[in-house]
Design an enzyme around this catalytic site. Structure first.
Site, PDB file in Angstrom:
ATOM      1  N   CYS A   1       0.819  -1.213   0.000  1.00  0.00           N
ATOM      2  CA  CYS A   1       0.000   0.000   0.000  1.00  0.00           C
ATOM      3  C   CYS A   1       0.854   1.266   0.000  1.00  0.00           C
ATOM      4  CB  CYS A   1      -0.913  -0.008   1.223  1.00  0.00           C
ATOM      5  SG  CYS A   1      -1.886   1.497   1.425  1.00  0.00           S
TER       6      CYS A   1
ATOM      7  N   TRP B   1      -8.261  -7.319   4.168  1.00  0.00           N
ATOM      8  CA  TRP B   1      -6.902  -7.843   4.261  1.00  0.00           C
ATOM      9  C   TRP B   1      -6.772  -8.833   5.402  1.00  0.00           C
ATOM     10  CZ3 TRP B   1      -5.379  -6.925  -0.208  1.00  0.00           C
ATOM     11  CH2 TRP B   1      -5.616  -5.694  -0.829  1.00  0.00           C
TER      12      TRP B   1
ATOM     13  N   LYS C   1     -13.797   1.636   5.695  1.00  0.00           N
ATOM     14  CA  LYS C   1     -12.930   0.627   5.091  1.00  0.00           C
ATOM     15  C   LYS C   1     -11.946   0.093   6.126  1.00  0.00           C
ATOM     16  CE  LYS C   1     -13.126   2.672   0.451  1.00  0.00           C
ATOM     17  NZ  LYS C   1     -12.331   3.243  -0.663  1.00  0.00           N
ATOM     18  N   TYR C   2     -11.524  -1.143   5.935  1.00  0.00           N
ATOM     19  CA  TYR C   2     -10.562  -1.778   6.835  1.00  0.00           C
ATOM     20  C   TYR C   2      -9.157  -1.578   6.266  1.00  0.00           C
ATOM     21  CZ  TYR C   2     -15.080  -4.050   7.503  1.00  0.00           C
ATOM     22  OH  TYR C   2     -16.417  -4.300   7.663  1.00  0.00           O
ATOM     23  N   SER C   3      -8.706  -0.345   6.288  1.00  0.00           N
ATOM     24  CA  SER C   3      -7.501   0.045   5.564  1.00  0.00           C
ATOM     25  C   SER C   3      -6.257  -0.015   6.446  1.00  0.00           C
ATOM     26  CB  SER C   3      -7.671   1.471   5.015  1.00  0.00           C
ATOM     27  OG  SER C   3      -7.906   2.386   6.078  1.00  0.00           O
ATOM     28  N   VAL C   4      -5.116   0.058   5.792  1.00  0.00           N
ATOM     29  CA  VAL C   4      -3.827   0.242   6.434  1.00  0.00           C
ATOM     30  C   VAL C   4      -3.253   1.560   5.908  1.00  0.00           C
ATOM     31  CG1 VAL C   4      -3.260  -2.161   6.898  1.00  0.00           C
ATOM     32  CG2 VAL C   4      -2.796  -1.231   4.634  1.00  0.00           C
TER      33      VAL C   4
ATOM     34  N   GLU D   1      -5.113   7.432   9.311  1.00  0.00           N
ATOM     35  CA  GLU D   1      -5.038   8.340   8.166  1.00  0.00           C
ATOM     36  C   GLU D   1      -3.562   8.648   7.880  1.00  0.00           C
ATOM     37  OE1 GLU D   1      -4.927  10.324   5.188  1.00  0.00           O
ATOM     38  OE2 GLU D   1      -6.961   9.647   5.706  1.00  0.00           O
ATOM     39  N   SER D   2      -3.062   8.140   6.761  1.00  0.00           N
ATOM     40  CA  SER D   2      -1.630   8.195   6.473  1.00  0.00           C
ATOM     41  C   SER D   2      -1.098   9.610   6.298  1.00  0.00           C
ATOM     42  CB  SER D   2      -1.317   7.371   5.224  1.00  0.00           C
ATOM     43  OG  SER D   2      -1.901   7.948   4.063  1.00  0.00           O
TER      44      SER D   2
ATOM     45  N   TYR E   1      -4.963   6.308  -9.217  1.00  0.00           N
ATOM     46  CA  TYR E   1      -6.169   5.548  -8.862  1.00  0.00           C
ATOM     47  C   TYR E   1      -7.399   6.104  -9.582  1.00  0.00           C
ATOM     48  CZ  TYR E   1      -3.472   3.219  -5.256  1.00  0.00           C
ATOM     49  OH  TYR E   1      -2.534   2.462  -4.598  1.00  0.00           O
TER      50      TYR E   1
END
Length: 329
Positions: free
Chosen positions: A40, A74, A108-111, A126-127, A177
């Site tokens: 990611c 994931w 969402k189940y985000s990284v 939040e990156s 994207y």
């Protein structure tokens, strides 16, 4: 919103906490845990900070495998190279971490996801926010002054960084994207053109500032923002997202030189980049784009060698497609 309210109503806004002295999440060793995916680009931001600021003693990681994404998201699988189990809870899926904090979570189940072991809560997922405050989160615990004083957002460059960040994140980091996930020809056309107009601008900016970094001789937040996208560009985005009006290695010699230097010469960039995770994530997780899940072998090498330290010998490149030239930003 209180934790009780979040549990009652559910949130899709995520978490926006900050590790800081005197705050709700103070810096402490053995308190925090970072969940990432090496595939990611957004999780890559946090992992870059972790490497460049030598935060490994304060931020151990659990790493999800890059595919299949499937439902409900994931998964952890230590049998996949460089993936790990969930070191805290032995969870099978990322969504289980989110539901530990908010059983009614709707997002969402985000990284990346940053977890506080002391309070059993999510700090932040939040990156872009982490990229801003994480570099200084543990400064009070870092003894090495040279490491402690590393600053990717210096006061004298803040205005420049803020202006560039706006179009860099919108047109390049998110632009791949917007083009690649578009389901109609018109939508793809609409987004692939400004993507390359922005890459042309980034190439010119790098050339004008003389390297080795985007703003010259200072490694900044901009380099950490651009790298995860640029390092994936030729390897994945060109073929998978059809962003093939040009390539970094062929059309952007200055940007390619910048990439070579970071990857081969700056400790932390190569170490945080896993091309197997990157390539197999995109090619084996997006059945609508690549239904046969075949992963291309190329390009080779993943990042070219032969860094030119004398930037005055470089000539600026560009993609000269008429629509891209017309859309210059």
């Amino acid at each position: 919103m209180t934790k009780k309210e979040i549990h009652k109503y559910g949130t899709d806004d995520g978490w926006h906490g900050v590790i800081q002295e005197g705050g709700e999440f103070p810096p402490e060793k053995d308190r925090y845990h970072l969940y990432i995916g090496l595939f990611c680009p957004f999780a890559h931001r946090a992992n870059l900070v972790r490497h460049l600021k030598h935060l490994q003693p304060f931020l151990p990681t659990s790493i999800v495998r890059p595919w299949p994404k499937g439902e409900p998201g994931w998964r952890f699988d230590e049998t996949y190279p460089n993936a790990t189990p969930d070191h805290l809870f032995n969870s099978r899926f990322m969504h289980q971490l989110y539901f530990r904090e908010d059983p009614a979570y709707k997002g969402k189940y985000s990284v990346p996801l940053l977890w506080d072991k002391k309070t059993s809560r999510i700090v932040n997922n939040e990156s872009l926010e982490m990229l801003r405050w994480l570099p200084h989160a543990f400064d009070s615990l870092i003894e090495d002054e040279e490491i402690r004083t590393i600053d990717f957002y210096p006061s004298e460059l803040k205005d420049k960084i803020d202006v560039i960040t706006h179009w860099l994140t919108s047109l390049i980091c998110s632009g791949v994207y917007k083009a690649g996930f578009n389901s109609i020809q018109e939508g793809y056309n609409e987004h692939v053109v400004p993507l390359f107009a922005a890459l042309n601008k980034l190439e010119q900016l790098l050339h004008g500032n003389g390297g080795p970094y985007i703003l010259g001789d200072r490694l900044t937040e901009l380099d950490l923002l651009a790298y995860p996208t640029v390092v994936r560009f030729d390897t994945v985005y060109v073929q998978h997202f059809k962003t093939n009006l040009g390539t970094i290695r062929h059309d952007y010699p200055v940007l390619n030189n910048w990439l070579k230097n970071l990857y081969h010469n700056v400790q932390g960039f190569k170490e945080s980049t896993d091309f197997q995770h990157i390539k197999e994530n995109y090619t084996k997780s997006h059945k609508d784009i690549n239904p046969l899940s075949i992963t291309p072998m190329g390009p080779y090498p993943d990042v070219e060698e032969g860094y030119e330290s004398d930037w005055s010998r470089l000539n600026s490149g560009q993609v000269r497609h008429p629509l891209v030239v017309e859309a210059a930003i």
